[in-house]
Design an enzyme around this catalytic site. Structure first.
Site, PDB file in Angstrom:
ATOM      1  N   ASN A   1     -70.104 -68.578  -6.418  1.00  0.00           N
ATOM      2  CA  ASN A   1     -71.278 -68.658  -7.280  1.00  0.00           C
ATOM      3  C   ASN A   1     -71.125 -67.799  -8.531  1.00  0.00           C
ATOM      4  O   ASN A   1     -71.508 -68.208  -9.631  1.00  0.00           O
ATOM      5  CB  ASN A   1     -72.518 -68.228  -6.491  1.00  0.00           C
TER       6      ASN A   1
ATOM      7  N   HIS B   1     -77.841 -72.022  -7.795  1.00  0.00           N
ATOM      8  CA  HIS B   1     -78.510 -73.074  -8.561  1.00  0.00           C
ATOM      9  C   HIS B   1     -77.647 -74.337  -8.625  1.00  0.00           C
ATOM     10  O   HIS B   1     -76.429 -74.260  -8.761  1.00  0.00           O
ATOM     11  CB  HIS B   1     -78.764 -72.618  -9.998  1.00  0.00           C
TER      12      HIS B   1
END
Length: 299
Positions: free
Chosen positions: A174, A143
């Protein structure tokens, strides 16, 4: 810092201010409903300016005539419930994503287990990523505007799962150091009145054995989704007294030891502006008048 040093002098250039102001006024006139756009203190946007007439141009000619059959492409701005995004069809991802964090937005009915990553149908099929592009690639769907930033409604959280808000990210990054930076960004809502976050990819050059510098990056899937070499996150912090602070981070898209303090990844905002082709400081100063930039080692 070796991972960061080599590439942060890439100048892509950007003449964005006037176009951003023009777009802002048009948007405000067109939509009176309050929303994220109306509250942004900075909007670094590569929008197309109007085509002025050229004195002395032949009748029926000039820039307006050149656009008779449309322009092949301009910046693709997308306004979601939880963020504003500028899309780059060449990379199949965002140039940048801007969001606003406030304490009340970090809690609510948004449930991540009810969300699924999905294609952005507002992007032409030639230029958008699909879930199949990520399958077996070895990269996470990372994201840019984090889902946990927008628990205030299910729609707001769902919108963060558009693949236009995602970039191929090394899983270790991440799930660890980048996740820590996202958590830190949220924690600042306890100290600052408003926290604005701008996140995006970087494609930085490296000097190779022949002494020349090259910009090289992997692409994944049949749609050739670009894998960034680095990511940036710029935090624009509004204190209760009206002071504006700026914190700008760059992390390599590689495994990063999460024991390394986040301060290690602070960089001068100018390095991100040069590398990304975006401008932050002129737009902030136009609205705030003063700015305190926090860099590594500063108090």
């Amino acid at each position: 810092m070796q991972l960061l040093r080599a590439g942060l002098t890439l100048a892509l250039g950007a003449g964005l201010g006037a176009a951003a102001e023009s777009w802002w006024r048009q948007r405000a006139d067109a939509r009176a409903t309050p929303g994220l756009l109306s509250r942004l203190p900075v909007l670094p946007v590569a929008a197309a300016a109007g085509l002025p007439a050229v004195p002395g141009a032949p009748a029926g000619g000039g820039p307006g005539e050149l656009a008779k059959y449309g322009l092949p492409g301009v910046a693709q701005l997308k306004s979601r419930a939880s963020y504003v995004l500028c899309y780059d069809p060449r990379t199949r991802g965002a140039l940048w994503v801007v969001e606003q964090l406030r304490p009340e937005g970090l809690r609510g009915d948004g449930n991540r287990s009810s969300c699924d990553f999905h294609e952005d149908d507002s992007v032409h099929a030639y230029h958008r990523a699909t879930n199949a592009d990520y399958r077996g690639s070895g990269f996470d769907r990372g994201h840019l505007a984090a889902a946990a930033n927008h628990r205030w409604s299910q729609k707001a959280m769902d919108d963060t799962f558009y693949l236009s808000n995602v970039a191929p990210q090394v899983p270790h990054l991440n799930q660890n150091a980048w996740n820590n930076l996202e958590k830190y960004s949220r924690s600042l809502t306890r100290t600052y009145q408003n926290v604005y976050v701008c996140t995006g990819p970087l494609f930085l050059p490296r000097t190779e054995a022949d002494g020349k510098s090259y910009v090289k990056y992997q692409v994944i899937g049949k749609n050739h989704v670009a894998v960034p070499t680095h990511f940036f996150k710029v935090l624009i912090l509004e204190a209760a007294g009206g002071q504006i602070e700026l914190r700008s981070y760059v992390m390599p898209n590689a495994p990063v030891d999460e024991a390394i303090p986040l301060e290690h990844f602070l960089v001068p905002i100018e390095s991100i502006e040069r590398a990304s082709g975006l401008l932050f400081v002129p737009n902030i100063l136009a609205r705030a008048g003063s700015l305190k930039a926090i860099t590594a080692g500063s108090k």
